[in-house]
Enzyme design. Structure first.
Site, PDB file in Angstrom:
ATOM      1  N   GLU A  16      14.631  -2.368   0.739  1.00  0.00           N
ATOM      2  CA  GLU A  16      15.681  -2.233   0.022  1.00  0.00           C
ATOM      3  C   GLU A  16      17.126  -2.566  -0.447  1.00  0.00           C
ATOM      4  OE1 GLU A  16      13.587  -1.281  -3.197  1.00  0.00           O
ATOM      5  OE2 GLU A  16      11.805  -0.159  -1.788  1.00  0.00           O
ATOM      6  N   HIS A  31      17.141  -6.318  -1.042  1.00  0.00           N
ATOM      7  CA  HIS A  31      17.013  -7.451  -2.663  1.00  0.00           C
ATOM      8  C   HIS A  31      18.474  -7.114  -3.295  1.00  0.00           C
ATOM      9  CE1 HIS A  31      13.309  -6.753  -3.824  1.00  0.00           C
ATOM     10  NE2 HIS A  31      12.297  -5.488  -3.301  1.00  0.00           N
TER      11      HIS A  31
HETATM   12  N1  PHE Z   1      10.700  -2.679  -6.305  1.00  0.00           N
HETATM   13  C1  PHE Z   1      10.949  -2.043  -5.532  1.00  0.00           C
HETATM   14  C2  PHE Z   1      10.623  -2.679  -4.307  1.00  0.00           C
HETATM   15  O1  PHE Z   1       9.456  -2.601  -4.094  1.00  0.00           O
HETATM   16  C3  PHE Z   1       9.475  -1.409  -5.979  1.00  0.00           C
HETATM   17  C4  PHE Z   1       9.138  -0.433  -7.315  1.00  0.00           C
HETATM   18  C5  PHE Z   1       8.688  -0.755  -8.596  1.00  0.00           C
HETATM   19  C6  PHE Z   1       9.804   1.008  -7.194  1.00  0.00           C
HETATM   20  C7  PHE Z   1       8.621  -0.012  -9.413  1.00  0.00           C
HETATM   21  C8  PHE Z   1       9.865   1.191  -8.327  1.00  0.00           C
HETATM   22  C9  PHE Z   1       8.766   0.820  -9.610  1.00  0.00           C
HETATM   23  O2  PHE Z   1      11.295  -1.974  -3.651  1.00  0.00           O
HETATM   24 ZN    ZN Z   2      10.707  -4.651  -3.123  1.00  0.00          ZN
END
Ligand code: PHE
Ligand code: ZN
Length: 902
Positions: A300, A303
């Protein structure tokens, strides 16, 4: 019928939003939102559009105003899913007031109630359940958020960015203002309100700034935040050092919640985590939990650059952020392990997971490329393919270009695209610029689904010393893609002698003497490599470290000393299991030997015919591993583990789950009884004594204890059983206690029920522990004379302490049963399928995302024996004929399962 969205239909937004001011009056029954948007039409479109379509779901519209003037109802059109404002022809300010009910929101998308708190989840299309908005990732705006709520009930109010103001209001309410300096798409919005406490630390960034790091939890969990904080600090440091990327905010916050559909969410500056990936202490977390938390916190955090600063143009590009970020978190985890052999263990675990989930997906009616061409519900495409195969594709680039060039391309990608919403092309183009290579063929990894099959036929000519590889690649048809073109596949090769000495890898005409593996590239359907310089036929090793996500088949020529090709393959695998230097190849060789034995047992398992459960070759290889003191415990545990029932099943033409379970049990029993002495010694020698720490070395010992005990249980070894009871009752760390309970649960010991009940009583009030207990029951076998597991799962679903509204409960109990317990789920009497239908119906009314995950557990129905496939067809068909009673996400899965034959 849900409509299908196609990637090719992408259109740029009709209007841009520059700033958003959101004012919340929070209340669990009815929250009101005032949203003020500065809007301007997108005049770059070929034909500018002046109708502005906003998304909105489960909302009550109160009013709309344009530049401060309320709009008459004729100026807009409202449907269940959209609000269209007509004639937005020039820059203006739109103010929308609406309401929604967090309490009624059991889908956990938008703003919902979790315990006593309010949480948000917006990816991918949850923001439209908060307010009317162009809820698409290519509209980037600066957000300012004002939150008002009752102070006693919601003392803590959080959103993205930096806190800029706070004050008390009369009537017991208070107000907090948050400003996020970075433009972002709506899916990265977050809001948290509740009675929370935090662990806070100041952390010095590379450029000397101090960042405030916070981990927010319910008061009862404040003793479980330390590992998360440590992991966050490691992640920040690592991204600075390994990728040159820094935290761009003054503060970074993590919030834990027990109610969450996924693992965690990278909202800008305010990550929200499923409690199972955010809370740990030795009482509630296992070795695996500690490792998972480090990797998810990393994921996370990473990201923030790969996903947030550079975001997606549209949801088809999901792998651009997810594949890349999984690759980054995998590298992070293995860097944290440091040592080469621990990294190899980590890699093998990832390969097992990939084969078990992604290869399976590739062979299913849901098969899709890492960048899909169409979807009905994007929620259904947060898949192993987009994430894990996506990460493999990034890894392929690193392998082909080498780390330095890859890093150069990565930096270029960041610099070129910072602040933009882009497509997968942006990444590939940066890699092309950095390497000077044309990646046109490579790009097929983004558009072709399916696992490439690489077949290698060998030939050795003793007269010339030449060793020829005829390599061909082909990719099976997948729904909508019958013909595939060849991929660009990195292809490492090495040789050794039968005594384990490495041999030079030299093509005819070359003069190299290097015995290191060499990297070749496959680009054609068929290619021939002629190596030379061998006195005897060498042992061939390919795809070191699982360089490429392929299914590899090696067909050795059978001209040696009257041996058949199969016998020679066995012999070479045994030699690799003993001598191979590449840890992955060595593990895979032993794994293939095991798989081969298991398959033979299944195929020849005709009543009255008692096949030898295991070959001499496998036994010798196993023996060699158990007693080899030079192998690390973690690696040994992997080497000794039999392929899972799922993996064995997937390797068969038709899956008969009972036959698979039976064969696996026989091999376990056979190995367990033959090696009971060595196994007992191994277990004893690796038991945790003294203080618990979750470091990789001691975690490896505990995993070896588990593997050893698992064999001893199959052999009903008295000594092993005693130890299992002892661990279940008295182990000082949770990992060993769960091992003990899992083992005891597969025995018919008298103390079994006492031990299970005792732990349930102790764990019931801690959700993290309760879920582990549920998973043990759901994943265990049925013992003669006891209720079948399917009945116990049904019973537990109806217990007061289990809630179908809580995704973690459903995942632990229901999905564990449907996914990890094939023999008990796929019962011939259909009880498993009856439970499936019952739970699909119930969960779908509460949480369609959770239901869609349940739906996926039958998508491979065609792969099973007719007696089972027919019954699965019946329940699937039952769902489809009542399609109006189910959510579109579930229907997409069931429809594809029935109508997307391969
Ligand atoms: N984007 C998040 C992740 O991969 C995953 C996620 C998708 C969480 C949809 C909540 C809803 O870290
Ligand atoms: Zn992710």
């Amino acid at each position: 019928m849900a409509e299908t969205i196609y990637r090719k239909d992408y259109q740029a937004p009709s209007h841009w939003v520059d700033t958003v001011r959101l004012e919340f009056d929070l209340d669990p029954e009815s929250t009101s939102v005032t949203s003020t948007l500065s809007v301007r039409p997108n005049l770059d479109l070929d034909t500018p559009q002046f109708d502005w379509v906003l998304n909105g779901e489960s909302l009550t519209l109160v009013s709309v105003a344009l530049n401060g003037t309320p709009l008459p109802e004729t100026a807009y059109t409202l449907t269940d899913e959209t609000l269209t404002l007509h004639n937005i022809v020039e820059p203006c300010e739109v103010t929308i007031v609406n309401r929604f009910s967090p309490q009624a929101n059991t889908a956990l998308q938008g703003i919902y109630v979790s315990g006593e708190n309010l949480m948000s989840q917006c990816e991918s299309q949850g923001f439209r359940r908060i307010t009317y908005y162009p809820d698409r990732p290519d509209v980037l705006a600066r957000f300012k958020v004002v939150i008002r709520a009752e102070k006693r009930r919601y003392p803590v109010l959080l959103s993205n960015g930096n806190p800029s103001d706070a004050r008390d209001l009369d009537d017991g309410r208070h107000e907090v203002v948050w400003t996020d300096p970075f433009p972002k798409p709506s899916y990265l919005f977050a809001l948290v309100a509740g009675n929370l406490v935090c662990q806070r630390e100041l952390f010095e960034l590379k450029d000397g700034r101090n960042a405030t790091l916070e981990v927010w939890v319910e008061p009862r969990d404040l003793d479980k935040t330390a590992h998360t904080m440590e992991s966050l600090k490691k992640s920040i440091r690592w991204d600075e050092e390994r990728f040159g990327l820094e935290l761009d905010l003054d503060g970074f916050r993590i919030v834990a919640t027990q109610d969450f559909n996924f693992g965690a969410m990278e909202n800008k500056g305010l990550n929200i985590f499923n409690a199972r990936y955010a809370l740990a202490n030795p009482k509630v977390a296992t070795d695996q939990d500690y490792a998972n938390i480090e990797s998810v916190v990393g994921h996370e955090y990473f990201h923030n650059w790969t996903g947030n600063r550079i975001t997606l143009r549209d949801w088809f590009q999901l792998t651009l952020k997810e594949g890349l970020t999984v690759f980054r978190d995998q590298e992070f985890s293995s860097d944290m392990l440091g040592e080469e052999s621990a990294r190899a263990v980590e890699r093998i675990k990832n390969v097992i997971a990939l084969r078990q989930s992604q290869f399976r997906e590739d062979a299913s009616p849901m098969a899709h490329p890492i960048r899909p061409e169409s979807y009905q519900k994007i929620d259904n495409f947060y898949t192993a393919t987009v994430y894990e195969k996506g990460a493999e594709v990034i890894r392929l680039l690193q392998t082909l270009l080498g780390w330095e060039t890859f890093r150069k391309g990565f930096d270029d990608y960041i610099q070129t695209n910072d602040g933009n919403a882009v497509t997968c092309e942006a990444f590939l183009e940066a890699m092309e610029r950095a390497s000077g290579r044309d990646l046109k063929q490579f790009k097929r990894w983004y558009s072709q689904a399916g696992t490439p099959r690489v077949t290698v036929m060998t030939d050795f000519d003793p007269k010339t010393g030449n060793y020829t590889l005829q390599v061909s690649q082909s990719t099976p048809a997948t729904p909508g893609q019958s013909v595939k073109k060849p991929f660009l596949i990195p292809f490492p090769v090495s040789f050794m002698s039968e005594t384990g000495d490495p041999l030079p890898v030299r093509l005819v005409g070359e003069t190299t003497t290097s015995t290191d593996k060499r990297l070749f590239e496959l680009t054609e359907e068929r290619q021939t490599f002629v190596f030379t310089g061998f006195d005897h036929e060498p042992v061939l090793s390919l795809n070191h470290g699982f360089a490429a996500p392929i299914q590899l088949e090696i067909a050795l020529n059978d001209t040696e000393g009257g041996m058949t090709a199969e016998q020679k393959t066995d012999k070479h695998r045994a030699l690799q299991a003993r001598f191979e230097r590449d840890a992955f190849v060595r593990w895979d060789a032993l794994n293939q030997l095991m798989l081969q034995s298991l398959r033979e047992l299944i195929i020849h398992d005709i009543p009255g015919h008692h096949a030898e459960p295991i070959s001499r070759t496998l036994m010798d290889a196993f023996d060699g591993v158990i007693n080899d003191a030079t192998i690390s415990p973690a690696y040994k545990a992997l080497l000794m583990t039999l392929p899972s029932e799922t993996l064995i099943g997937d390797s068969l033409t038709l899956i008969d789950p009972q036959a698979v379970a039976h064969a696996r049990q026989r091999v376990r029993t056979e190995l367990g009884s033959r090696y009971s002495t060595s196994l007992n010694e191994l277990v004893e020698a690796n038991l945790t004594r003294g203080d618990y720490t979750p470091d990789a070395e001691s975690a490896g010992r505990r995993s070896l204890v588990r593997v050893g005990l698992d064999y001893l249980m199959a052999a009903t070894d008295k000594h092993g059983q005693l130890l299992a009871c002892e661990l279940a009752e008295n182990a000082t760390n949770l990992t060993d206690r769960l091992t003990g309970l899992t083992m005891v649960n597969q025995t018919r010991l008298q103390r079994k029920n006492d031990l299970l009940l005792k732990s349930l009583r102790e764990w019931m009030s801690e959700p993290l522990l309760l879920n582990k207990w549920l998973a043990i029951i759901a994943g265990g076998p049925s013992m003669v004379g006891e209720d079948p597991v399917v009945d116990r799962v049904r019973e537990l679903v109806n217990c007061a302490f289990v809630s179908l509204k809580n995704p973690n409960n459903v995942y632990a109990l229901v999905l564990t049963f449907f996914m990890n317990n094939p023999a008990e789920f796929h019962r011939l009497d259909g009880q498993g399928y009856a439970l499936w239908l019952e739970l699909l119906e119930k969960t779908d009314k509460l949480n369609p995302h959770v239901a869609a995950r349940i739906a996926r557990t039958l998508e491979n129905w065609r792969r099973y024996t007719p007696a089972l496939a027919d019954q699965m067809y019946m329940v699937l068909n039952d769902v489809l004929t009542r399609r109006d009673e189910f959510s579109p996400g579930v229907i997409e899965i069931v429809d594809k399962a029935l109508n997307n034959p391969l």
